[in-house]
Design a protein around this motif. Structure first.
Motif: not given
Length: 281
Positions: A14-18, A119-121, A126-129, A149-152
């Motif tokens: 149970d976390r803020d974001l996972l 798009k590139k960012e 996701v590639n880094d994930m 960072e994705f959501l930001s």
């Protein structure tokens, strides 16, 4: 066959974001998923190609640079285009703060579509994930940071009001449906605008914005595509096909068809007949 890279995590604290899972896929024509209900929040972003997304009895026609949100327990369906199947990435996530984050970004099941020009960012995040796939504290922190960072990026990218986007998609979908049902009847663009109760110039703006073409070009392509099907699968006369596809004058039809296919309707039919695709009525 679909080509995909997928990473799934079993950590359900149970976390803020996972981050629950993420992936990237190059799909085959008409590749589909659903109708299905999912237990997580999921965001898909289209890197290339086209497709449709269906939720709450609405169908959205999407392309490169657009994305869609799936919320938990929502019945959804999505399918890649027959001619330009999409490549997309996705992230699945949960957390106590998700409802507030999505509210700030402007996404919900009622208004699930967004546009993003980075798009590139998003791809490299996701590639880094996917690279940081180990089940340890360091990788977990890294993935969570990448998810923030994705959501930001979605929050920083200028988004129109969700109500406006939904309304615009409604007009596009209704216009396409009207064309499908009436293309044979010699309709013009002002007939479509009148049916939708909007100004013709606004209709042009919407088509250019979401379909990258004018409503006139869309209508002409739809008619000529139907005509090519009739030329390939029937022995109807050119005049009959012209009338069946909304062209009152066979000469006008032949000229438009030649511009589209770089050959006359009769030559196109001969080619199809030579390949054995023309059927008798």
């Amino acid at each position: 066959m679909e080509q995909a890279q997928v990473l799934t995590f079993l950590n359900n604290k149970d976390r803020d974001l996972l981050l629950q899972f993420c992936g990237y896929s190059t799909t085959e024509p008409l590749h589909s998923f659903g109708p299905v209900v999912r237990p997580h929040y999921i965001i898909h972003f289209i890197l290339n190609g086209k497709g449709i997304f269906q939720i709450r009895e609405k169908t959205y026609h999407l392309e490169t640079g657009q994305g869609f949100l799936i919320e938990p327990d929502e019945l959804t369906f999505y399918q890649s285009d027959a001619q330009e199947p999409w490549e997309y990435l996705w992230i699945g996530f949960n957390g106590k703060m998700i409802p507030e984050f999505l509210k700030q970004i402007g996404l919900s099941s009622a208004h699930p579509i967004f546009h993003c020009d980075k798009k590139k960012e998003l791809y490299w995040l996701v590639n880094d994930m996917l690279v940081h796939s180990k089940s340890n504290f360091s990788s977990d922190l890294r993935r969570t940071g990448l998810l923030y960072e994705f959501l930001s990026i979605l929050a920083l990218n200028p988004l129109e009001s969700d109500q406006q986007v939904d309304s615009e998609y409604m007009y596009i979908n209704q216009a396409i449906e009207y064309i499908k049902n009436n293309y044979w009847d010699g309709i013009h663009i002002y007939d479509i605008a009148k049916y939708l109760c909007i100004d013709r110039s606004y209709l042009y703006l919407l088509f250019h914005k979401y379909l990258k073409q004018s409503p006139q070009d869309y209508l002409a392509t739809f008619r000529l595509t139907k005509a090519s099907e009739l030329l390939s699968t029937t022995t109807l006369s050119i005049e009959s096909i012209s009338n069946s596809c909304g062209y009152g004058d066979p000469a006008t039809f032949s000229k438009a068809f030649k511009r589209w296919k770089s050959m006359s309707p009769s030559k196109y039919r001969k080619q199809k007949r030579a390949s054995g695709t023309v059927l008798s009525n």
